[in-house]
Design a protein around this motif. Sequence first.
Motif, PDB file in Angstrom:
ATOM      1  N   ASP A 153      -0.879  -1.072  -4.541  1.00 35.10           N
ATOM      2  CA  ASP A 153      -2.154  -0.386  -4.297  1.00 35.10           C
ATOM      3  C   ASP A 153      -1.835   1.083  -4.003  1.00 35.10           C
ATOM      4  N   ILE A 154      -2.307   1.982  -4.849  1.00 34.97           N
ATOM      5  CA  ILE A 154      -1.866   3.375  -4.820  1.00 34.97           C
ATOM      6  C   ILE A 154      -2.990   4.304  -4.367  1.00 34.97           C
ATOM      7  N   THR A 155      -2.679   5.138  -3.384  1.00 26.81           N
ATOM      8  CA  THR A 155      -3.563   6.233  -2.981  1.00 26.81           C
ATOM      9  C   THR A 155      -2.815   7.540  -3.160  1.00 26.81           C
ATOM     10  N   ILE A 156      -3.455   8.495  -3.839  1.00 30.36           N
ATOM     11  CA  ILE A 156      -2.857   9.811  -4.060  1.00 30.36           C
ATOM     12  C   ILE A 156      -3.766  10.856  -3.433  1.00 30.36           C
ATOM     13  N   VAL A 157      -3.189  11.707  -2.578  1.00 31.50           N
ATOM     14  CA  VAL A 157      -3.961  12.791  -1.956  1.00 31.50           C
ATOM     15  C   VAL A 157      -3.397  14.129  -2.415  1.00 31.50           C
ATOM     16  N   LYS A 167       0.865  -1.183   0.000  1.00 31.33           N
ATOM     17  CA  LYS A 167       0.000   0.000   0.000  1.00 31.33           C
ATOM     18  C   LYS A 167       0.904   1.236   0.000  1.00 31.33           C
ATOM     19  N   ILE A 168       0.787   2.046  -1.045  1.00 32.10           N
ATOM     20  CA  ILE A 168       1.661   3.202  -1.228  1.00 32.10           C
ATOM     21  C   ILE A 168       0.816   4.472  -1.197  1.00 32.10           C
ATOM     22  N   ILE A 178      -5.249   2.848  -8.786  1.00 29.81           N
ATOM     23  CA  ILE A 178      -4.975   4.201  -8.292  1.00 29.81           C
ATOM     24  C   ILE A 178      -6.263   4.851  -7.806  1.00 29.81           C
ATOM     25  N   GLU A 179      -6.250   5.313  -6.562  1.00 30.52           N
ATOM     26  CA  GLU A 179      -7.347   6.104  -6.002  1.00 30.52           C
ATOM     27  C   GLU A 179      -6.830   7.516  -5.738  1.00 30.52           C
ATOM     28  N   VAL A 180      -7.539   8.521  -6.226  1.00 33.99           N
ATOM     29  CA  VAL A 180      -7.145   9.914  -6.039  1.00 33.99           C
ATOM     30  C   VAL A 180      -8.156  10.590  -5.120  1.00 33.99           C
ATOM     31  N   ARG A 181      -7.655  11.229  -4.080  1.00 37.21           N
ATOM     32  CA  ARG A 181      -8.505  11.965  -3.136  1.00 37.21           C
ATOM     33  C   ARG A 181      -8.091  13.434  -3.161  1.00 37.21           C
ATOM     34  N   LEU A 182      -8.959  14.277  -3.711  1.00 38.64           N
ATOM     35  CA  LEU A 182      -8.698  15.711  -3.789  1.00 38.64           C
ATOM     36  C   LEU A 182      -9.248  16.413  -2.552  1.00 38.64           C
TER      37      LEU A 182
END
Length: 381
Positions: free
Chosen positions: A25-29, A2-3, A208-212
Amino acid sequence: MKILLVGAGLSGAVIGRDLAEAGHDITIVDSRPHIGGNCYTERDPETGVLVHVYGPHIFHTDDEEVWDYVNRYQTFRPYKNRVKTTSQGAVYSLPVNLHTINQFYGKTLRPAEAREFLEEQADSSIADPQTFEEQALRFVGPDLYAAFFKGYTEKQWGCSPTELPASILKRLPVRFNYDDNYFFHRFQGMPETGYTEMIAAILDHPAIEVRLDTRFSAEQGAGYDHVFYSGPLDGYFDYRLGRLGYRTLDFERFTDQGDYQGCAVMNYGDRDVPYTRITEHKHFAPWESHEGTVCYREYSRAAGPDDIPYYPIRLVAEKALLADYVALAEETAGVTFVGRLGTYRYLDMDVTIREALDAAAAFRASAAAGDAMPAFVKSPL
């Protein structure tokens, strides 16, 4: 693994896509309401012009792998950056070239004659230029320095050119031919439908999940195997040692009909003009046609705590503080600092992408070997 990636600009998108394709597993905030960071482009609703919201970004590189990479996600159209400057009541081409020299001095010099002429203007007593001003006086002399570099630099950096290192001016070429293309690189272009769509395509992966609109705090990293942080280096540590110095930009947007200034970028070299340049955004996409036009007057000033940091200052005091933050970062496990803000360096887009690809490759190699990922893949010092 998990990155977590902090920042949905070029660094976060490129690293995220690479590691997503490697099975992570990518999460970008991102704290902003949009992806793309300072490369963000959007259509102006009034005119339809594609606007570079945080100032113009022109893609240029000699790195063929990076050029192929961006063209995988967006069609790049040919674009040459031809900058003009208004100085002392006349308009000239930048960078300083044979036309600029002949126009400024009212001469018709050939290349060899121009070299000899400028050498006569230059201050040959300066053997080893240490400051921006010494570098300019040594290579172009007092007249061209005053017209094209002194006032603009004072406005851009908020200090005397005598306080800036000579290395800044070494990036500004003088040409003894009529080539007015600002960049030397083999590959130059603009994304046909903008950088936002390019970055959206890079981020388009099921892992990829992006959370703005999401602010990051260091505690959030505890839930992940590794963090890549592209925000301000000092911000990660809540500025506990003090704030690194930046210049920021204010944009005064205005619209008009037709063609306002006839070029994409018009610099203003005179010190008594408060802005550094005017950019006309429809000229950044010359394959499009619009009746209206969108322009930005650009003002540079010292960045405050609530401002967007654009240009790291990196003078003596900042470098000393930077060294302290680098030491702090290297003692921090589980996080790698990347990008312009994370390494407190001025980076062009192609270098940002190259370093992001290298960071992702380094992470994959470290994970395969069971080694710890370093705080920096490219040292800020």
